[in-house]
Write an enzyme that holds these catalytic residues in place. Sequence first.
Site, short mmCIF file in Angstrom:
data_model
loop_
_atom_site.label_atom_id
_atom_site.label_comp_id
_atom_site.label_asym_id
_atom_site.label_seq_id
_atom_site.Cartn_x
_atom_site.Cartn_y
_atom_site.Cartn_z
N ASP A 230 0.87 -1.19 0.00
CA ASP A 230 0.00 0.00 0.00
C ASP A 230 0.90 1.23 0.00
OD1 ASP A 230 -2.17 1.91 0.64
OD2 ASP A 230 -3.33 0.10 0.99
N HIS A 253 2.05 1.87 -3.21
CA HIS A 253 1.14 2.83 -3.84
C HIS A 253 1.71 4.24 -3.86
CE1 HIS A 253 -2.56 0.01 -3.10
NE2 HIS A 253 -1.58 -0.57 -3.76
#
Length: 405
Positions: A230, A253
């Site tokens: 993430d 991310h």
Amino acid sequence: MADFSRGFRACFLLGLALLSIGAEFALPAAAGGLVRETIFDVTKYGARPNTRKESSMAFVRAWNAACKSNGPARLLVPRGDFVTAEVILQGPCKAKPLTLEIQGNILASTDLSLFTSGAWITIDDIDGLEVLGGGTINGRGEAVWKFSGKHNSGPLLPASLLYSKVKNVVMHHINFVNSKGIHSKVTDSSNVAFSFIKITAPGKSPNTDGCHISNSTNVKFTDSTIGTGDDCISIGHGTSKILVARINCGPGHGISVGSLGKRMNEEDVKGVTVINCTLTRTTNGARIKTYHASPQIQASSIYFQDLVLNDVKNPVVIDQHYNSKKGEPSKVKISDVHFRNIRGTTISQVPILLNCSRTFPCEGIELANINLAASGPIGPLTSACSNAKFILRGHLNPPGPTGCV
Ligand SMILES: *[C@@H]1O[C@H](CO)[C@@H](O)[C@H](O)[C@H]1NC(C)=O
Ligand SMILES: *[C@@H]1O[C@H](CO)[C@@H](O)[C@H](O)[C@H]1NC(C)=O
Ligand SMILES: *[C@@H]1O[C@H](CO)[C@@H](O)[C@H](O)[C@H]1NC(C)=O
């Protein structure tokens, strides 16, 4: 929480009986005299390295003894593997300075039923702590990621480390591996500095952000390497004076401000600098994301600058339709945001996207010296925008957006 505090009290009573175990060492004091630092080694409080036996209570007993001692104190986790379930290292503490030295590997239990508070190791209500030692905090998330479910419908998996209501904390030379949930969280805190941290989890592990910061001021995260499933670092609501510098990020991310506007009691974001970072094969580079139907808050004075991107999917992105259901625009007002000196390669045809709120358009967005090339044969690159007022400076490739309302 309630369950744990019962265990905590029991541990505390046992801890009193063991208080005398702390070993004293003479350290040269800054002023030139001698100050005794007491070492509280978890193995002296019942922790058993290299066994399956859980050492949670031993950690808490050793912490309580260190915390309550007079003068300098050091909680030591020596070399070896120590398995624990939830541990709350509770303040306020009398010891000063207080140090947590992790030399060994702390491994989380894989039994999810033992985690009820949302975090594995919580450090709560401390003013003044240094955490160091070169050791590893291993969440063993690989055993439980499958329970996170489609679209995270499963249970909330615990963060490996939570700093809550702390002040004046520095943490350096610590490794995190495979957290069940977020690797480290800082909330309701001030003056927290992370450096020389290494965070490693697979690119496909769910919600394993490297660090999430919320409702805190003056937090620095620098000189670190983060690869997760993430955000490498996400900066949530109620934050100010945040510095993220010299981070190698990827996979993951990217580095995000947000998500903002998910809950009703959120506060403004003011003053975030992300500088001198390299992002490699991340889904986003510099990103601000806000939910639809959010409370009315502001996010301003945000600098993303001097970033190198390698094969990044969305290099520069403001997304105010995050998780959007039809109709309800975000009420987060984004202004005074600077994307400066960003270069590298991208796998997206639209590497610059400013997608702001219809009811609260973005203002004062600066795009300056952005130079992005396609990683492969994906055709010409372009920029797009809606509901944003921006200024363009220096050399821009692709050219900045035009015709934005
Ligand atoms: C933010 O943190 C402060 C200081 O710790 C605390 O008093 C306050 O309640 C927190 N606010 C929210 C919205 O959580
Ligand atoms: C960023 O890098 C530049 C050039 O190397 C340097 O002058 C500057 O001090 C750095 N700033 C931070 C906060 O790392
Ligand atoms: C912005 O996001 C909305 C919702 O996802 C989408 O419909 C719209 O096309 C986007 N605008 C741009 C300029 O990409």
